[in-house]
Design an enzyme around this catalytic site. Structure first.
Site, PDB file in Angstrom:
ATOM      1  CE  LYS A   1      -6.927   4.385   0.767  1.00 31.72           C
ATOM      2  NZ  LYS A   1      -6.107   5.491   0.179  1.00 31.72           N
TER       3      LYS A   1
ATOM      4  CE  LYS B   1       0.881   9.930   4.549  1.00 32.55           C
ATOM      5  NZ  LYS B   1      -0.301   9.882   5.428  1.00 32.55           N
TER       6      LYS B   1
ATOM      7  CG  ASP C   1      -0.608  13.504   4.366  1.00 40.16           C
ATOM      8  OD1 ASP C   1      -1.167  12.747   5.159  1.00 40.16           O
ATOM      9  OD2 ASP C   1       0.253  14.343   4.733  1.00 40.16           O
TER      10      ASP C   1
HETATM   11  N1  GLU Z   1      -3.255  11.067   4.560  1.00 38.53           N
HETATM   12  C1  GLU Z   1      -4.323  10.562   5.367  1.00 38.53           C
HETATM   13  C2  GLU Z   1      -3.748   9.860   6.570  1.00 38.53           C
HETATM   14  O1  GLU Z   1      -2.773  10.294   7.112  1.00 38.53           O
HETATM   15  C3  GLU Z   1      -5.318   9.761   4.575  1.00 38.53           C
HETATM   16  C4  GLU Z   1      -4.787   8.553   3.865  1.00 38.53           C
HETATM   17  C5  GLU Z   1      -5.791   7.840   2.996  1.00 38.53           C
HETATM   18  O2  GLU Z   1      -6.932   8.248   2.932  1.00 38.53           O
HETATM   19  O3  GLU Z   1      -5.359   6.861   2.387  1.00 38.53           O
HETATM   20  O4  GLU Z   1      -4.264   8.904   7.076  1.00 38.53           O
END
Ligand code: GLU
Length: 398
Positions: free
Chosen positions: A39, A75, A115
């Site tokens: 995730k 990511k 993101d």
């Molecule tokens: N990009 C966000 C973070 O850095 C959210 C990631 C998500 O919701 O999976 O945590």
């Protein structure tokens, strides 16, 4: 644990509005799946390369663990530059990106989200293409969706709101309260905006905020209709915050960051990585301001963070704990999707609040247990690490 389970690179070809073809690179790093499906967000930004995706995936693993929800760390992203692109160009890019990625993700495999450079619009195009290719209704494959196809209320505000809830816990620990606190932040994207809004709601105010072109000083704070103006300004031109100063007749300092200003109570870097380097850290320490609350992913360089942590008069909180409310509410969105239900805003907000309190609590307790005192940075690392490590041991070597 420092080695990603897998990381892949793919080609993303797309056609611009003039009919010309472009090729970008896409990445997905599935860092650790020991405690749940991978995730983490997708970042579309010109400067993206493997190193950025890898550090974000590593941090995500421990952040997700801290939320208490079953989510592994991942990511992804692309070096695609969304600046100046039309809707149709963004759509074609997202469709091509998903065509390359869809085989490797799924509600029980890997769940991407937004993101920097990836918001509700991009998630919509990405989901549309996933659905088209797979021919199934699996909306749990992405989070940060629109409300019409399975999004969660409060998800857009969650990271900023969560950061302020976490700040409240820190203040409580120090026998202090949020009322009347003046905040200096960087960034006025989704996260910065959420901080401004929640701070105003709780009787505090953001009096400084920095953007790519310089910083704003508004002693009355960003409250009321100014919050709407921020959205308008950002939609028109995300690279300049000077129009805010022109509209409200407040100070704008070109080309500078607000690190080191003295007439605030809390610093919250909420823009991007390496925003606060040694030179800024020295100014921050010298300002006498007590609270340094990281919000963006790794906004402080390692040397600067160690320097700030060594300051006896300061309390330093790490981003992986402070910004975990964003992915935390993504986890709640996944729950809602699998239940085929939509929770009320109050329900989601209450869960978010509870989660942030708990993250602060387990971090403080972990540091205490290891004889480190009130060290939130070490505490978050220890607490996040333990659950992932435990799961890896129990599942055996692979
Ligand atoms: N990009 C966000 C973070 O850095 C959210 C990631 C998500 O919701 O999976 O945590």
């Amino acid at each position: 644990m420092v080695e990603p389970e897998r990381m892949f690179t793919f080609r993303v070809c797309w056609m611009d509005d003039k009919g010309e073809y472009h090729t970008n690179r896409g990445w997905r790093c599935q860092f650790n799946g020991a405690i749940g499906p991978y995730k983490g967000g997708l970042r579309f930004q010109k400067n993206v390369y493997e190193g950025i995706i890898k550090f974000l995936g590593f941090e995500q693993t421990f952040k997700n663990s801290l939320t208490g929800l079953p989510m592994g760390g991942a990511k992804g992203g692309s070096d695609f530059d969304p600046a100046g692109k039309s809707d149709a160009e963004v759509m074609r890019f997202c469709q091509s990106f998903m065509t390359a990625l869809y085989r490797y993700i799924g509600p029980d495999i890997d769940v991407p989200a937004g993101d920097m450079g990836v918001g509700g619009r991009e998630i919509g195009y990405l989901y549309g293409q996933y659905r088209r290719l797979k021919g199934v209704w699996e909306n749990g494959v992405l989070t940060g969706k629109g409300m019409s196809y399975g999004g969660s209320l409060i998800r857009p505000e969650a990271t900023g709101y969560g950061a302020v809830y976490y700040l409240q816990e820190v203040l409580k620990h120090e026998n202090d309260t949020i009322e009347g606190k003046r905040l200096a932040i960087s960034g006025y994207g989704n996260v910065g905006w959420g901080i401004m809004k929640k701070a105003a709601e709780l009787g505090a105010k953001v009096t400084y905020f920095a953007g790519p072109d310089g910083y704003i000083h508004d002693p009355d704070g960003v409250t009321g209709e100014k919050l709407d103006y921020i959205l308008e300004m950002r939609a028109k031109d995300p690279m300049h915050c000077k129009p805010y100063a022109d509209k409200y007749g407040v100070e704008f300092v070109a080309g500078e960051k607000c690190w080191g200003v003295k007439d605030v109570d809390v610093y919250m870097p909420a823009a991007t990585q390496n925003d606060v380097r040694m030179e800024s850290a020295e100014k921050i320490a010298a300002s006498g301001v007590k609270y340094y609350i990281e919000v963006a992913n790794m906004p402080t360089t390692n040397d600067a963070l160690n320097y700030l942590r060594a300051q006896k008069h300061m309390v330093v909180a790490p981003s992986k704990a402070v910004n975990a409310g964003g992915v935390g509410v993504s986890g709640l969105e996944m729950s809602q999707n699998s239940e085929r239900l939509v929770w009320t805003a109050e329900e989601v907000d209450a869960q978010l609040h509870k989660m942030m309190k708990n993250i602060h609590k387990v971090s403080a307790e972990a540091a205490e247990e290891y004889g480190l005192g009130y060290d939130l940075v070490a505490g978050a690392n220890i607490a996040g690490f333990k659950k992932v490590a435990q799961a890896m041991y129990e599942q055996g070597v692979f």
